[in-house]
Design a protein around this motif. Structure first.
Motif, PDB file in Angstrom:
ATOM      1  N   GLU A 256       0.680  -1.181  -0.030  1.00 49.75           N
ATOM      2  CA  GLU A 256      -0.081   0.013  -0.027  1.00 49.75           C
ATOM      3  C   GLU A 256       0.896   1.429  -0.029  1.00 49.75           C
ATOM      4  O   GLU A 256       1.705   1.322   0.863  1.00 49.75           O
ATOM      5  N   THR A 257       0.437   2.190  -0.893  1.00 46.56           N
ATOM      6  CA  THR A 257       1.412   3.333  -0.997  1.00 46.56           C
ATOM      7  C   THR A 257       0.431   4.608  -1.438  1.00 46.56           C
ATOM      8  O   THR A 257      -0.712   4.061  -1.579  1.00 46.56           O
ATOM      9  N   HIS A 258       0.588   5.602  -1.727  1.00 51.67           N
ATOM     10  CA  HIS A 258       0.032   6.757  -1.928  1.00 51.67           C
ATOM     11  C   HIS A 258      -0.501   6.757  -3.313  1.00 51.67           C
ATOM     12  O   HIS A 258      -1.575   7.320  -3.924  1.00 51.67           O
ATOM     13  N   GLN A 259       0.095   5.956  -4.135  1.00 50.03           N
ATOM     14  CA  GLN A 259      -0.258   5.762  -5.559  1.00 50.03           C
ATOM     15  C   GLN A 259      -1.589   4.794  -5.657  1.00 50.03           C
ATOM     16  O   GLN A 259      -1.346   3.741  -5.061  1.00 50.03           O
ATOM     17  N   GLY A 260      -2.443   5.018  -6.463  1.00 49.62           N
ATOM     18  CA  GLY A 260      -3.657   4.166  -6.643  1.00 49.62           C
ATOM     19  C   GLY A 260      -4.351   4.618  -7.761  1.00 49.62           C
ATOM     20  O   GLY A 260      -3.844   4.653  -9.084  1.00 49.62           O
ATOM     21  N   ILE A 261      -5.865   4.817  -7.830  1.00 54.32           N
ATOM     22  CA  ILE A 261      -6.625   5.117  -8.912  1.00 54.32           C
ATOM     23  C   ILE A 261      -7.126   6.310  -8.521  1.00 54.32           C
ATOM     24  O   ILE A 261      -7.519   7.028  -7.685  1.00 54.32           O
ATOM     25  N   ALA A 262      -7.497   7.140  -9.907  1.00 56.10           N
ATOM     26  CA  ALA A 262      -7.966   8.483  -9.882  1.00 56.10           C
ATOM     27  C   ALA A 262      -9.186   8.484 -11.119  1.00 56.10           C
ATOM     28  O   ALA A 262      -9.030   7.976 -12.177  1.00 56.10           O
ATOM     29  N   PHE A 263     -10.369   9.132 -10.548  1.00 54.71           N
ATOM     30  CA  PHE A 263     -11.281   9.529 -11.732  1.00 54.71           C
ATOM     31  C   PHE A 263     -11.556  11.139 -11.786  1.00 54.71           C
ATOM     32  O   PHE A 263     -11.244  11.592 -10.757  1.00 54.71           O
ATOM     33  N   ASP A 264     -11.970  11.508 -12.925  1.00 56.84           N
ATOM     34  CA  ASP A 264     -12.184  12.925 -13.145  1.00 56.84           C
ATOM     35  C   ASP A 264     -13.474  13.354 -12.606  1.00 56.84           C
ATOM     36  O   ASP A 264     -14.086  12.649 -11.818  1.00 56.84           O
ATOM     37  N   GLU A 265     -13.842  14.619 -12.873  1.00 57.53           N
ATOM     38  CA  GLU A 265     -15.082  15.184 -12.102  1.00 57.53           C
ATOM     39  C   GLU A 265     -16.290  14.330 -12.975  1.00 57.53           C
ATOM     40  O   GLU A 265     -17.328  14.577 -12.438  1.00 57.53           O
ATOM     41  N   ASP A 266     -16.227  13.713 -14.031  1.00 59.23           N
ATOM     42  CA  ASP A 266     -17.221  13.171 -14.944  1.00 59.23           C
ATOM     43  C   ASP A 266     -17.208  11.660 -14.525  1.00 59.23           C
ATOM     44  O   ASP A 266     -17.973  10.965 -15.123  1.00 59.23           O
ATOM     45  N   GLY A 267     -16.162  10.963 -13.724  1.00 63.99           N
ATOM     46  CA  GLY A 267     -16.313   9.723 -13.442  1.00 63.99           C
ATOM     47  C   GLY A 267     -15.688   8.962 -14.234  1.00 63.99           C
ATOM     48  O   GLY A 267     -15.436   7.644 -14.029  1.00 63.99           O
ATOM     49  N   ASN A 268     -14.878   9.458 -15.045  1.00 62.71           N
ATOM     50  CA  ASN A 268     -13.901   8.958 -15.967  1.00 62.71           C
ATOM     51  C   ASN A 268     -12.470   8.535 -15.377  1.00 62.71           C
ATOM     52  O   ASN A 268     -12.010   9.233 -14.562  1.00 62.71           O
TER      53      ASN A 268
ATOM     54  N   SER B 284      -7.855  -9.560  -3.716  1.00 61.90           N
ATOM     55  CA  SER B 284      -8.241  -8.373  -3.348  1.00 61.90           C
ATOM     56  C   SER B 284      -6.870  -7.485  -2.630  1.00 61.90           C
ATOM     57  O   SER B 284      -5.966  -8.199  -2.058  1.00 61.90           O
ATOM     58  N   VAL B 285      -6.919  -6.416  -3.330  1.00 62.51           N
ATOM     59  CA  VAL B 285      -5.911  -5.298  -2.620  1.00 62.51           C
ATOM     60  C   VAL B 285      -6.581  -4.191  -2.144  1.00 62.51           C
ATOM     61  O   VAL B 285      -7.619  -3.699  -2.690  1.00 62.51           O
ATOM     62  N   ARG B 286      -5.936  -3.601  -1.087  1.00 63.05           N
ATOM     63  CA  ARG B 286      -6.544  -2.367  -0.543  1.00 63.05           C
ATOM     64  C   ARG B 286      -5.865  -0.915  -1.145  1.00 63.05           C
ATOM     65  O   ARG B 286      -4.639  -1.117  -1.409  1.00 63.05           O
ATOM     66  N   MET B 287      -6.301  -0.178  -1.833  1.00 66.69           N
ATOM     67  CA  MET B 287      -5.767   0.790  -2.716  1.00 66.69           C
ATOM     68  C   MET B 287      -6.355   2.270  -2.696  1.00 66.69           C
ATOM     69  O   MET B 287      -7.639   2.155  -2.479  1.00 66.69           O
ATOM     70  N   LEU B 288      -5.805   3.276  -2.559  1.00 64.48           N
ATOM     71  CA  LEU B 288      -6.346   4.425  -2.582  1.00 64.48           C
ATOM     72  C   LEU B 288      -6.958   4.996  -4.046  1.00 64.48           C
ATOM     73  O   LEU B 288      -6.414   4.782  -5.021  1.00 64.48           O
ATOM     74  N   VAL B 289      -8.193   5.494  -3.821  1.00 62.77           N
ATOM     75  CA  VAL B 289      -8.960   5.626  -5.059  1.00 62.77           C
ATOM     76  C   VAL B 289      -9.534   7.546  -4.823  1.00 62.77           C
ATOM     77  O   VAL B 289     -10.019   7.682  -3.979  1.00 62.77           O
ATOM     78  N   THR B 290      -9.082   8.108  -5.672  1.00 59.43           N
ATOM     79  CA  THR B 290      -9.266   9.570  -5.730  1.00 59.43           C
ATOM     80  C   THR B 290     -10.364   9.750  -6.701  1.00 59.43           C
ATOM     81  O   THR B 290     -10.326   9.449  -7.655  1.00 59.43           O
ATOM     82  N   TYR B 291     -11.534  10.636  -6.419  1.00 55.98           N
ATOM     83  CA  TYR B 291     -12.733  10.799  -7.158  1.00 55.98           C
ATOM     84  C   TYR B 291     -12.766  12.394  -7.252  1.00 55.98           C
ATOM     85  O   TYR B 291     -12.328  13.226  -6.382  1.00 55.98           O
ATOM     86  N   GLY B 292     -13.189  12.878  -8.574  1.00 56.39           N
ATOM     87  CA  GLY B 292     -13.454  14.323  -8.713  1.00 56.39           C
ATOM     88  C   GLY B 292     -12.374  15.243  -9.308  1.00 56.39           C
ATOM     89  O   GLY B 292     -12.459  16.625  -8.793  1.00 56.39           O
TER      90      GLY B 292
END
Length: 271
Positions: A49-61, A80-88
């Motif tokens: 687990e690190t700060h690197q993960g998944i990111a979505f834009d303001e439209d959910g893409n 399964s793995v636990r990962m940071l996900v950023t939205y918006g």
């Protein structure tokens, strides 16, 4: 439309990874080799687990993380793995900055070792696995730990550093021979040093033949693996028939080296 920027921990399994990938619109080109390397790392349990993960834009893409998601999607369904996900994230601003200032860290950087040692360890893994995919610092760390002292011993020899004779392939050949004949490490190092220095008086007949072949340009046509096979033959104690340097089928010698490495480093065996 206002957006809420937030980052949360999410347990991502293959099903969720596929759902996230369905939102992958206008992303950077997918690099299959990178995805395959990540998939192997996940399957070996190397994810941390690190700060690197998944990111979505303001439209959910999907904005970042397509390779990580693809690699997770290749795992068994109960994975399964636990990962940071950023939205918006504002797409254009984030898109212009993501990975732009990133310098990929090499195994040598991560492990704090000389690039020459890292190259030797990478070659060892390539021989066992059959390719260079999925080679991570975690995978080669035990190889580094085992090889380092002998590699430093070889690096201490004096002489003219002829490129092909001081290459990673030749160093790996010497390290494997030293591993098979641990009581003769110093004589193997001395022979290797004599080859580098062009010191015929302290070379075996086989080593003299190898040096002449190099001087005549014969070795220039060889691949890393062919150099490895010939170096292994040249440095093996009591193997001093000059005619044997002409390895007609290098795969036979490479299989011998591969078996040694698999016994020495069982974790390198492909599942």
């Amino acid at each position: 439309m206002s957006t809420i920027k937030r980052t949360v921990w999410v347990h991502i399994n293959p099903a969720l990874a596929r759902e996230f990938l369905s939102r992958n619109k206008n992303n950077r080109p997918f690099k299959k080799d990178h995805g395959a390397s990540l998939s192997l790392a996940f399957s070996r349990g190397e994810y941390r687990e690190t700060h690197q993960g998944i990111a979505f834009d303001e439209d959910g893409n999907l904005l970042d993380g397509q390779h990580r998601l693809w690699a997770i999607a290749q795992q068994p369904e109960d994975f399964s793995v636990r990962m940071l996900v950023t939205y918006g994230l504002p797409r254009q601003q984030a898109w212009d900055a993501i990975d732009v200032f990133t310098a990929r860290r090499t195994a040598a950087d991560v492990l704090g070792i000389h690039t020459g040692l890292a190259a030797v360890c990478n070659l060892a893994v390539r021989l066992v696995n059959g390719n260079g995919k999925g080679i991570t610092p975690t995978l080669i760390a035990p190889v580094v730990e085992d090889f380092e002292a002998d590699w430093l011993m070889l690096s201490s020899v004096s002489g003219v550093k002829v490129k092909i004779l001081s290459s990673s392939a030749m160093r790996l050949a010497a390290l494997c021979v030293m591993g098979i004949y641990p009581n003769e490490k110093h004589s193997i190092k001395d022979l290797y040093g004599a080859v580098l220095a062009g010191d015929f008086e302290n070379m075996t007949k086989l080593a003299q033949a190898a040096y002449r072949a190099w001087a005549q340009g014969t070795w220039a046509k060889y691949t890393d693996m062919e150099v490895l096979a010939r170096g292994f033959r040249m440095l093996t104690p009591r193997f001093d028939d000059p005619s044997k340097l002409q390895v007609r089928n290098s795969s036979v010698v490479l299989d011998e080296i591969r078996m040694h490495l698999e016994e020495r480093f069982p974790h390198l065996r492909t599942p």
